[in-house]
Design an enzyme around this catalytic site. Structure first.
Site, mmCIF file in Angstrom:
data_model
loop_
_atom_site.group_PDB
_atom_site.id
_atom_site.type_symbol
_atom_site.label_atom_id
_atom_site.label_comp_id
_atom_site.label_asym_id
_atom_site.label_seq_id
_atom_site.Cartn_x
_atom_site.Cartn_y
_atom_site.Cartn_z
ATOM 1 N N HIS A 22 62.338 5.387 41.980
ATOM 2 C CA HIS A 22 62.312 6.629 41.189
ATOM 3 C C HIS A 22 63.505 6.675 40.236
ATOM 4 O O HIS A 22 63.393 7.123 39.103
ATOM 5 C CB HIS A 22 62.398 7.861 42.105
ATOM 6 C CG HIS A 22 61.221 8.043 43.007
ATOM 7 N ND1 HIS A 22 61.303 7.879 44.359
ATOM 8 C CD2 HIS A 22 59.939 8.389 42.739
ATOM 9 C CE1 HIS A 22 60.121 8.107 44.904
ATOM 10 N NE2 HIS A 22 59.272 8.422 43.943
ATOM 11 N N GLY A 55 55.776 4.562 37.691
ATOM 12 C CA GLY A 55 56.034 3.225 38.232
ATOM 13 C C GLY A 55 54.782 2.364 38.174
ATOM 14 O O GLY A 55 53.673 2.838 38.445
ATOM 15 N N ASP A 80 52.095 1.624 41.188
ATOM 16 C CA ASP A 80 50.810 2.334 41.210
ATOM 17 C C ASP A 80 50.079 2.013 39.907
ATOM 18 O O ASP A 80 49.940 2.873 39.029
ATOM 19 C CB ASP A 80 51.059 3.840 41.359
ATOM 20 C CG ASP A 80 51.748 4.151 42.670
ATOM 21 O OD1 ASP A 80 51.156 3.872 43.713
ATOM 22 O OD2 ASP A 80 52.896 4.632 42.648
ATOM 23 N N ARG A 95 56.913 5.788 51.375
ATOM 24 C CA ARG A 95 56.274 5.541 52.684
ATOM 25 C C ARG A 95 57.035 4.494 53.504
ATOM 26 O O ARG A 95 56.875 4.438 54.725
ATOM 27 C CB ARG A 95 54.824 5.100 52.500
ATOM 28 C CG ARG A 95 53.915 6.242 52.063
ATOM 29 C CD ARG A 95 52.459 5.813 52.032
ATOM 30 N NE ARG A 95 51.582 6.940 51.783
ATOM 31 C CZ ARG A 95 51.287 7.424 50.581
ATOM 32 N NH1 ARG A 95 51.809 6.867 49.507
ATOM 33 N NH2 ARG A 95 50.486 8.469 50.442
HETATM 34 O O1 PAF Z 1 53.076 8.559 41.999
HETATM 35 C C1 PAF Z 1 53.338 9.679 42.494
HETATM 36 O O2 PAF Z 1 54.401 9.911 43.092
HETATM 37 C C2 PAF Z 1 52.301 10.781 42.374
HETATM 38 O O3 PAF Z 1 51.002 10.273 42.428
HETATM 39 C C3 PAF Z 1 52.477 11.637 41.104
HETATM 40 C C4 PAF Z 1 52.300 10.799 39.853
HETATM 41 C C5 PAF Z 1 53.865 12.267 41.104
HETATM 42 C C6 PAF Z 1 51.435 12.760 41.076
HETATM 43 O O4 PAF Z 1 51.554 13.602 42.174
#
Ligand code: PAF
Length: 283
Positions: free
Chosen positions: A37, A147, A150, A187
């Site tokens: 993040h 990111g 995903d 996670r």
């Molecule tokens: O990737 C994430 O953390 C979530 O899917 C997001 C993009 C914040 C949407 O809730």
């Protein structure tokens, strides 16, 4: 650093920042922040002049109640980290700020809801689409950062921005990995030290696929070899492992007439679902 819960208050703050010529960067998160993040935050700070990080665990994107209940929360630690990084504002709405009523709108994404994450997590992308659309409308950012771990979500959000005419640049940020290659994820906090080691074989498999791809192996052979490898990793249960055409997000059997290619994996370790991917070819 401003910490804001109410959408109306955030809109006023953003309006003022825009009137002062600021370029607004949005980093949407569900909290439990880690170095992945913080790489998004850094990217936003280098490309925008006012960075907003949203922290909202979106219940609509969880197709599994247990996963939602066990999703890590530690807002105080998150705020500390963001303060140190000199983020301009944090938007941490309550559930009722985002969903004052049960939403009646339902997105449909065609192909996306039938493959990979869309197939294995029914309703997930519809929930992501709704919350992201709401965040875009509340924050009205110039740029938003996601990111590339995903990968399917990233392409879905790009699609949303184009098809719903949001004037927002959607930027993808490289996956951050630990020393053994495990992709950072909130996670991972739920894995034991042993689980972390086992989970690093996900990346091992991706790297093996990359080597085979570069040596000219055909897709069915790569898939067979990698599935066999994953099958031999104790404590790892693979849900899917597909080589895809990144533009269309369709699993491939041959490389004819395709550009950008990636391998995507979802696997369970100690009951925790993890995903990862690697580009095999850029167009
Ligand atoms: O990737 C994430 O953390 C979530 O899917 C997001 C993009 C914040 C949407 O809730």
């Amino acid at each position: 650093m401003l910490v804001i819960h109410e959408p109306a208050e955030l809109k006023a703050v953003i309006g003022l920042a825009k009137s002062r010529g600021k370029v607004i960067g949005l980093v949407p998160t569900m909290g439990a922040l880690h170095a992945g993040h913080m790489a998004l935050v850094k990217q936003s700070q280098s490309k925008a002049s006012f960075t907003v990080v949203s922290i909202f665990v979106n219940p609509l994107q969880f197709n599994n109640q247990e996963d939602l209940d066990l999703y890590p929360h530690n807002i105080e630690d998150d705020l500390k980290l963001l303060r140190v990084s000199k983020v301009d504002a944090v938007f941490a709405p309550k559930r009722e700020n985002i969903y004052p009523k049960k939403p009646t709108i339902l997105f449909q994404f065609g192909q996306f809801t039938t493959v990979l994450e869309g197939h294995y997590r029914p309703g997930h992308f519809e929930g992501v689409g709704l919350v992201i659309t709401k965040l875009f409308n509340i924050v009205r950012p110039d740029k938003a950062f996601f990111g590339l771990k995903d990968l399917q979500q990233f392409f879905l959000i790009k699609k949303i921005a184009i098809e719903l005419s949001f004037d927002i640049e959607i930027e993808g940020v490289e996956t951050v990995r630990d020393k053994n290659g495990l992709a950072l994820s909130s996670r991972n906090q739920r894995l034991s030290a042993e689980g972390i080691k086992k989970a690093s074989s996900i990346y091992e498999g991706l790297k093996m696929a990359e080597e085979m791809f570069q040596s000219g192996y055909v897709i069915p052979d790569i898939k067979t070899k990698i599935c066999k490898y994953y099958g031999s990793c104790s404590g790892l249960q693979v849900e899917y492992c597909e080589i895809i055409d990144v533009h269309e997000f369709v699993p491939l059997e041959t490389l004819e007439a395709v550009g950008r290619v990636a391998i995507c994996v979802a696997a369970h370790v100690e009951g925790i679902r993890l995903i990862d991917n690697l580009y095999l070819r850029l167009d």
